[in-house]
Design a protein around this motif. Structure first.
Motif, PDB file in Angstrom:
ATOM      1  N   HIS A  60      60.448  72.779  12.377  1.00 23.14           N
ATOM      2  CA  HIS A  60      60.774  71.535  13.084  1.00 23.14           C
ATOM      3  C   HIS A  60      62.204  71.142  12.761  1.00 23.14           C
ATOM      4  O   HIS A  60      62.842  71.723  11.881  1.00 23.14           O
ATOM      5  N   ASP A  62      66.050  69.316   6.345  1.00 20.13           N
ATOM      6  CA  ASP A  62      65.681  70.158   5.192  1.00 20.13           C
ATOM      7  C   ASP A  62      64.990  71.452   5.627  1.00 20.13           C
ATOM      8  O   ASP A  62      64.555  72.236   4.789  1.00 20.13           O
ATOM      9  N   HIS A  63      64.909  71.696   6.953  1.00 21.69           N
ATOM     10  CA  HIS A  63      64.234  72.909   7.427  1.00 21.69           C
ATOM     11  C   HIS A  63      65.100  73.810   8.300  1.00 21.69           C
ATOM     12  O   HIS A  63      64.735  74.947   8.540  1.00 21.69           O
ATOM     13  N   ASP A 112      55.884  71.182   7.763  1.00 26.64           N
ATOM     14  CA  ASP A 112      55.543  69.846   7.245  1.00 26.64           C
ATOM     15  C   ASP A 112      54.403  69.284   8.075  1.00 26.64           C
ATOM     16  O   ASP A 112      54.493  69.255   9.299  1.00 26.64           O
ATOM     17  N   HIS A 127      53.002  63.486   5.772  1.00 26.36           N
ATOM     18  CA  HIS A 127      52.944  64.633   4.868  1.00 26.36           C
ATOM     19  C   HIS A 127      51.546  64.742   4.261  1.00 26.36           C
ATOM     20  O   HIS A 127      50.672  63.926   4.557  1.00 26.36           O
ATOM     21  N   HIS A 182      57.125  72.455  -0.976  1.00 23.73           N
ATOM     22  CA  HIS A 182      57.685  71.248  -0.353  1.00 23.73           C
ATOM     23  C   HIS A 182      57.307  69.990  -1.142  1.00 23.73           C
ATOM     24  O   HIS A 182      56.829  68.993  -0.598  1.00 23.73           O
ATOM     25  N   GLN A 191      61.091  63.358   3.463  1.00 18.02           N
ATOM     26  CA  GLN A 191      61.192  63.333   4.918  1.00 18.02           C
ATOM     27  C   GLN A 191      59.882  63.717   5.543  1.00 18.02           C
ATOM     28  O   GLN A 191      59.186  64.543   5.033  1.00 18.02           O
TER      29      GLN A 191
HETATM   30 ZN   LIG Z   1      60.526  68.730   5.049  1.00 23.89          ZN
END
Ligand SMILES: [Zn+2]
Ligand SMILES: [Zn+2]
Length: 457
Positions: free
Chosen positions: A174, A178-179, A294, A330, A352, A457
Motif C-alpha cells: 500500500h 514506510d512501505h 498492514d 493495525h 511491523h 501509521q
Molecule cells: Zn506500515
C-alpha cells in the motif's frame, strides 16, 4: 542511515564519478585518502555517521562524535545479565534435540527481514521490507520502505549487486511511506548493479496498487527518469476471480510466475487504508508464503492464506491496545497470531512493530510454538520453524529491563482505565459531569510519552 548514503553519494559523484557500491565496498584504512585513479586530483573523504566539517575558525574534519562499536563489549555485557547464559544454554540443548524434518531442510526459500519496524526508521528497526530469496538466482521484495537499499548493503556487503541482479519483482502492499519510498533507490541501484555485473537490463516487475503510478509519474516528470525501470502489474489484477483484459498485464503476470517458479501469486484487499493489499505466493514445489502488509485482522487474508507454510503478519501494537489498533487500522500481537491460527498456517512470523517496541515487543500468552518475532537482518528458512520460538526465553532475559519498563507502563495504563471506569460509574447519575471526566481519562489515557512521539501509521 540516510545521511551516510547521501554524504557518500555526494562525495563520490561530485569528485570521482564512481559507483556507490565501490565506495561502500572499499574500506580505506585511513578515513582521509586520495584514491588512486581519480580523474580529478581532489581528495575524497569517506562519509561516516556524525562526521563533521568545521569551517571556522579553522577548516577541519572533526571526528570526536563518531561512534565506534565494539561487539565484544556488547557480548560481555549481555553475558553478565541474569539468566541470559542459562537460557542460551537451554536453547542450544533444545535446538539440538529437534532436528528439522528432512523435507524442510532445503535452504530455500530464505526469508530475510530487512525492516521490521512501523512508520519511521529507527536505529534498531528500519521500516518495512522483506526479501524472499526463492532460489540462489531469484529474489523478490515484499514492500520496500525508505532505506531498503541501505539494509541490503548492511546485510550483503560486497554481494549486494548480486542480490539486486537477482531481483525479479517487488510487491508494494500500500502507499504508506514506510512501505514504498525505498523503491526509487532500489530501481536506480539495480540498474547500476546489472551494468556492473554485465547482465542485460530488464524492467523490474512491480505488483502494486495502481495509485503508485501517479506517484512514479510525478517523480519521473519532476526529478529523474524512472518509468523505464518498471513493468507494473496492478495488485487488483492478481486478486481471486479478477478478469485481466489487458494483454500486456497478462503477459507480465505469466512472466512473473514463470521467472519465480510460482504456481500462484495472489493478492487480496486487506483492512487498512484504501487500496491496501496482502499477498500469497505459492511455489511450484508446494510451499506457500503469505504476507499481510498492514491490516487489522482480515477474513479475506485468512481465506487466501489457508494452510500457508509461513504467514508474515504485522503486529504493530501490544495486547490491550485494541482500540488504538482499530483507530490506526493495525493488529495487536494476539490478533495477528489469531489470524495465523485460523489460517492454519504452519508458522507465523510477526513484524511491523511500533517503534515503541523497537528492542522487543511485549509477549502475550497467545505466543506458542508456531510463533516467532522478526528482527532486522534475521534470516529464516522453513527448517528453522521449530527453533525460532525457542529463542524467546533468551530474548526475554536479554531485554528483561525493557520488558519490565513496558509492563509497568501497561499496568499504569490499565489502572487509569479502571479508575476512569469507576469514576464514570459513580457519576452515572449526573450526566453533566460525566462527559468531561471521560474526556480527561481518555487524554491521560493509554499512550506513553514515547508513543505520543512515535505514531504508528
Ligand atoms: Zn506500515
Ligand atoms: Zn500502513
Amino acid at each position: 542511515m540516510r545521511t551516510v548514503h547521501q554524504s557518500t553519494t555526494f562525495v563520490v559523484t561530485r569528485f570521482k564519478r564512481s559507483s556507490i557500491s565501490s565506495t561502500l565496498a572499499s574500506s580505506p584504512l585511513s578515513p582521509l585518502s586520495t584514491e588512486e585513479g581519480s580523474a580529478l586530483s581532489v581528495p575524497t573523504v569517506r562519509g561516516e555517521c556524525l562526521l563533521k566539517y568545521q569551517l571556522r575558525p579553522r577548516r577541519e574534519w572533526q571526528r570526536d562524535s563518531i561512534i565506534t562499536c565494539n561487539p565484544e563489549e556488547f557480548i560481555a555485557e549481555a553475558l553478565e545479565l541474569p539468566n541470559f547464559q542459562e537460557s542460551v544454554q537451554e536453547y542450544r540443548k533444545s535446538a539440538q534435540d529437534i532436528p528439522a524434518p528432512a523435507e524442510k531442510r532445503s535452504n530455500y526459500p530464505e526469508i530475510i527481514f530487512l525492516g521490521t519496524g512501523s512508520a519511521i526508521p529507527m536505529k534498531i528497526r528500519n521500516v518495512s521490507s522483506t526479501l524472499v530469496n526463492i532460489s540462489p538466482e531469484k529474489s523478490l521484495l515484499l514492500d520496500c520502505g525508505e532505506g531498503t537499499f541501505g539494509q541490503l548493503c548492511r546485510h550483503y556487503g560486497e554481494q549486494v549487486d548480486q542480490i539486486l541482479g537477482n531481483l525479479v519483482a517487488v510487491f508494494v502492499s500500500h502507499l504508506h511511506a514506510d512501505h514504498h519510498t525505498g523503491l526509487l533507490n532500489i530501481l536506480l541501484q539495480r540498474e547500476r548493479a546489472l551494468a556492473s555485473l554485465g547482465k542485460p537490463f530488464l524492467p523490474l516487475l512491480v505488483v502494486a496498487p495502481t495509485q503508485l503510478r501517479p506517484w512514479l509519474h510525478q517523480y519521473h516528470n519532476q526529478c529523474q527518469e524512472v518509468l523505464h525501470h518498471i513493468s507494473m502489474i496492478p495488485a487488483k489484477c492478481l486478486s481471486q476471480g479478477a478478469k485481466v483484459s489487458d494483454p500486456v498485464v497478462e503477459r507480465l503476470i505469466r512472466s512473473l510466475l514463470k521467472t519465480c517458479d510460482l504456481e500462484e501469486f495472489q493478492t487480496c484487499l486487506v483492512r487498512h487504508c484504501k487500496h491496501a493489499f496482502g499477498c500469497a505466493l505459492v511455489h511450484t514445489s508446494g510451499w506457500k508464503v503469505v504476507y499481510s502488509g498492514d491490516t487489522m485482522p482480515c477474513e479475506a487474508l485468512v481465506q487466501m492464506g489457508k494452510d500457508a507454510t509461513l504467514l508474515i503478519h504485522e503486529a504493530t501494537l501490544e495486547d490491550g491496545l485494541e482500540e488504538e489498533a482499530i483507530e490506526k487500522t493495525h493488529s495487536t500481537t494476539s490478533q495477528a497470531i489469531g489470524v495465523g491460527m485460523r489460517m492454519n498456517a504452519e508458522f507465523i512470523m510477526l513484524n511491523h512493530f511500533s517503534q515503541r517496541y523497537a528492542k522487543i515487543p511485549l509477549f502475550s500468552p497467545d505466543f506458542n510454538e508456531k510463533v516467532g518475532i522478526a528482527f532486522d537482518h534475521m534470516k529464516v528458512c522453513f527448517g528453522d520453524f521449530p527453533t525460532v520460538p525457542k529463542l524467546i526465553p533468551p530474548l526475554k532475559a536479554l531485554f528483561a529491563g525493557d520488558i519490565e519498563e513496558m509492563e509497568e507502563r501497561r499496568e499504569r495504563r490499565e489502572l487509569r482505565l479502571v479508575r476512569a471506569a469507576l469514576l464514570s460509574q459513580e457519576q452515572a447519575g449526573s450526566p453533566e459531569v460525566r462527559e468531561p471526566q471521560q474526556k480527561r481519562a481518555h487524554m491521560d489515557g493509554p499512550q506513553s510519552p514515547q508513543s505520543k512521539k512515535v505514531k504508528a501509521q
